[in-house]
Design a protein around this motif. Structure first.
Motif, mmCIF file in Angstrom:
data_model
loop_
_atom_site.group_PDB
_atom_site.id
_atom_site.type_symbol
_atom_site.label_atom_id
_atom_site.label_comp_id
_atom_site.label_asym_id
_atom_site.label_seq_id
_atom_site.Cartn_x
_atom_site.Cartn_y
_atom_site.Cartn_z
ATOM 1 N N ARG A 1 0.751 -1.303 -0.116
ATOM 2 C CA ARG A 1 -0.127 0.087 -0.179
ATOM 3 C C ARG A 1 0.868 1.235 -0.017
ATOM 4 N N ARG A 2 0.179 2.375 -0.350
ATOM 5 C CA ARG A 2 0.785 3.720 -0.074
ATOM 6 C C ARG A 2 -0.245 4.774 -0.324
ATOM 7 N N LEU A 3 0.105 5.905 0.305
ATOM 8 C CA LEU A 3 -0.542 6.852 0.414
ATOM 9 C C LEU A 3 -0.466 8.086 -0.686
ATOM 10 N N ASN A 4 -1.451 8.617 -1.214
ATOM 11 C CA ASN A 4 -1.020 9.568 -2.245
ATOM 12 C C ASN A 4 -2.379 10.750 -1.738
ATOM 13 N N TRP A 5 -2.074 11.957 -2.330
ATOM 14 C CA TRP A 5 -2.931 13.121 -1.744
ATOM 15 C C TRP A 5 -3.052 14.134 -2.977
ATOM 16 N N THR A 6 -4.335 14.935 -2.710
ATOM 17 C CA THR A 6 -4.400 16.332 -3.447
ATOM 18 C C THR A 6 -5.457 16.897 -2.747
ATOM 19 N N MET A 7 -6.065 18.003 -3.433
ATOM 20 C CA MET A 7 -6.885 18.606 -2.539
ATOM 21 C C MET A 7 -8.366 19.072 -3.516
ATOM 22 N N THR A 8 -9.445 19.406 -2.929
ATOM 23 C CA THR A 8 -10.527 19.095 -3.556
ATOM 24 C C THR A 8 -11.270 20.346 -3.324
ATOM 25 N N VAL A 9 -12.037 21.324 -3.908
ATOM 26 C CA VAL A 9 -12.842 22.212 -3.344
ATOM 27 C C VAL A 9 -14.206 21.688 -3.408
ATOM 28 N N ASN A 10 -15.129 21.617 -2.298
ATOM 29 C CA ASN A 10 -16.279 20.704 -2.141
ATOM 30 C C ASN A 10 -15.683 19.379 -2.103
ATOM 31 N N PRO A 11 -16.897 18.574 -1.149
ATOM 32 C CA PRO A 11 -16.437 17.261 -0.943
ATOM 33 C C PRO A 11 -16.814 16.437 -2.169
ATOM 34 N N ARG A 12 -16.496 16.288 -3.495
ATOM 35 C CA ARG A 12 -16.906 16.120 -4.669
ATOM 36 C C ARG A 12 -16.111 14.743 -4.942
ATOM 37 N N LEU A 13 -16.910 13.718 -5.216
ATOM 38 C CA LEU A 13 -15.975 12.442 -5.722
ATOM 39 C C LEU A 13 -15.750 12.485 -7.233
ATOM 40 N N ASP A 14 -16.522 12.825 -7.910
ATOM 41 C CA ASP A 14 -16.242 12.891 -9.373
ATOM 42 C C ASP A 14 -15.690 13.965 -9.970
ATOM 43 N N THR A 15 -14.209 14.160 -9.647
ATOM 44 C CA THR A 15 -13.518 15.320 -10.300
ATOM 45 C C THR A 15 -12.665 14.697 -11.389
ATOM 46 N N SER A 16 -13.372 14.194 -12.369
ATOM 47 C CA SER A 16 -12.867 13.721 -13.646
ATOM 48 C C SER A 16 -12.683 14.612 -14.553
ATOM 49 N N PRO A 17 -11.802 14.676 -15.800
ATOM 50 C CA PRO A 17 -11.621 15.792 -16.720
ATOM 51 C C PRO A 17 -13.014 15.878 -17.523
ATOM 52 N N GLU A 18 -13.764 14.574 -17.542
ATOM 53 C CA GLU A 18 -15.098 14.823 -18.308
ATOM 54 C C GLU A 18 -16.114 15.584 -17.808
ATOM 55 N N THR A 19 -16.184 15.760 -16.207
ATOM 56 C CA THR A 19 -16.822 16.473 -15.903
ATOM 57 C C THR A 19 -16.391 17.928 -15.385
ATOM 58 N N TYR A 20 -15.113 18.404 -16.037
ATOM 59 C CA TYR A 20 -14.572 19.309 -15.581
ATOM 60 C C TYR A 20 -15.343 20.751 -15.393
ATOM 61 N N PRO A 21 -16.212 20.971 -16.649
ATOM 62 C CA PRO A 21 -16.848 22.184 -16.306
ATOM 63 C C PRO A 21 -18.048 22.250 -15.297
ATOM 64 N N GLU A 22 -18.271 21.192 -14.564
ATOM 65 C CA GLU A 22 -19.077 21.158 -13.516
ATOM 66 C C GLU A 22 -18.291 21.591 -12.391
ATOM 67 N N TRP A 23 -17.148 21.393 -12.140
ATOM 68 C CA TRP A 23 -16.335 21.561 -11.000
ATOM 69 C C TRP A 23 -15.025 22.521 -10.898
ATOM 70 N N GLY A 24 -14.618 22.583 -12.103
ATOM 71 C CA GLY A 24 -13.429 23.429 -12.422
ATOM 72 C C GLY A 24 -13.467 24.724 -11.653
ATOM 73 N N THR A 25 -14.515 25.483 -12.058
ATOM 74 C CA THR A 25 -14.569 27.037 -11.507
ATOM 75 C C THR A 25 -14.914 27.011 -10.003
ATOM 76 N N ASP A 26 -15.101 26.042 -9.182
ATOM 77 C CA ASP A 26 -15.042 25.936 -7.848
ATOM 78 C C ASP A 26 -13.918 26.390 -7.380
ATOM 79 N N ARG A 27 -12.667 26.088 -7.935
ATOM 80 C CA ARG A 27 -11.288 26.731 -7.334
ATOM 81 C C ARG A 27 -11.450 28.282 -7.165
#
Ligand code: HEM
Length: 343
Positions: free
Chosen positions: A222-248
């Motif tokens: 096992r290993r740990l990896n990390w990043t940060m997300t604005v709002n608790p959103r699971l689906d931060t995919s490039p496909e839905t970027y228009p829905e969450w990108g501007t939250d930044r």
């Protein structure tokens, strides 16, 4: 931990939150005041009772809500689950590993009865019961990989090992940190890691691949990896970027503690028995800065790690825009005291 499954959302009104117990067991990936990529792999052996490492696959209070969120994402975009034709044996390996692990580790929630190839799977939290023939995909409502990973938290990549590397030839990916399965499917280890800064030159990926190629059955890592997300959103995919990108751009000094979430991935790697493939699971844990700062030392640790994060990592992880606001907010928790090693 006693599991009471939360009713919550990871989109729209974002009602997700962590209980005090979930915050205490959050896998903070910062044992030091600074962070840099490394080959941070260790044996995936059972950890302390109640910790995220207690079982092979961690099920927590967010289980039911995360499975619902996955179903919403798949209904909108069925391509989030993909499998190349030669991966069917590895799909069955994956189903077997997940069902046997969950039934053994969480008998109050899951059960598996096996009579030769006739299997009966019971999933109580989701209200499912399935009789099927192991090895006969026509007896399941979906392919084996899709069927079982619709019922387990976290994303899953199933890898084929050949030509001296690993290929991402099957996957269920609905909660990724801004990478695309449609783009990556069929790629090799070094190909899909190409966008990551600095780590290639440091030899991190060469060493990690060498280690993984020798992974043995029954000895997961096992290993740990990390990043940060604005709002608790699971689906931060490039496909839905228009829905969450501007939250930044929505982060302010007043809302940063609530809006900005640390997103930690507990990644586990298992050798699969029949196919000699590998299961790579990416279990995502979200917690707001405000939640994390309820723990002694964590606010100060976050302040130091984020305040000294190398610019190429901040840029790659997509943090540049709101990082200074987060660091300023976190400074209230840091009196400069020596925090020592560990979390
Ligand atoms: C990032 C997949 C194993 C280290 C990524 C990305 C993907 C990925 C899709 C995002 C790349 C992008 O920007 O498009 C996988 C898969 C693995 C695996 C399927 C299974 C074999 C590992 C291992 C290491 C590693 C063993 C050990 C060092 C990293 C790092 C990043 C990364 C450091 C950048 C993460 C960040 O800064 O947020 N990986 N990976 N990966 N991977 Fe892996």
């Amino acid at each position: 931990m006693t599991l009471a499954f939360a009713q919550e959302s990871f989109r729209d009104d974002y009602t997700f939150k962590n209980s005090p117990e979930a915050i205490r067991r959050f896998p903070l990936p910062f044992p030091q005041d600074s962070y840099m990529y490394s080959v941070n792999m260790e044996p995936h052996v059972p950890g302390p009772v109640g910790s995220v490492y207690e079982h092979a696959f961690d099920i927590d209070e967010h289980y039911v809500a995360e499975c619902r969120d996955r179903a919403i994402t798949l209904a909108r975009d069925p391509g989030r689950c993909a499998s190349l034709p030669h991966m069917i044996e590895a799909e069955w390996d994956t189903l077997e590993l997940l069902m046997t692990s969950l039934a053994a580790d969480y008998p109050e929630h899951f059960a598996l009865l096996r009579d030769g190839n006739r299997w009966v799977w019971t999933n109580r939290p989701l209200g499912l019961r399935q009789d099927f023939i192991f090895g006969d995909a026509s007896t399941l409502p979906q392919g084996p990989l899709e069927y079982i990973t619709r019922q387990v938290q976290g994303d899953f990549v199933v890898l084929d090992q050949r030509e001296g590397t690993l290929f991402a030839d099957a996957a269920m990916v609905t909660s990724q940190a801004d990478w695309s399965l449609t783009f990556d499917v069929g790629m090799s280890f070094h190909q899909w890691h190409a966008p990551v800064p600095l780590a290639h030159d440091m030899g991190v990926f060469d060493r990690a691949l060498k280690y993984l190629m020798m992974l043995q059955q029954g000895r997961p890592v096992r290993r740990l990896n990390w990043t940060m997300t604005v709002n608790p959103r699971l689906d931060t995919s490039p496909e839905t970027y228009p829905e969450w990108g501007t939250d930044r751009a929505s982060v302010t000094p007043d809302n940063v503690g609530k809006k900005v979430h640390l997103r930690v991935e507990l990644q586990t790697m298992f050798r699969l028995p029949r196919s000699n493939g590998m299961l790579f699971s990416i279990r995502c844990y979200l917690a707001s800065l405000e939640e994390l700062c309820t723990q002694p030392r964590w606010g100060a640790r976050l302040h130091r790690v984020l305040g000294s994060l190398p610019a190429p990592l901040a840029e790659y992880k997509g943090l540049t825009r709101y990082l200074p606001t987060a660091v300023t907010w976190l400074s209230q928790f840091d009196d400069g005291r020596d925090l020592g090693p560990g979390t």
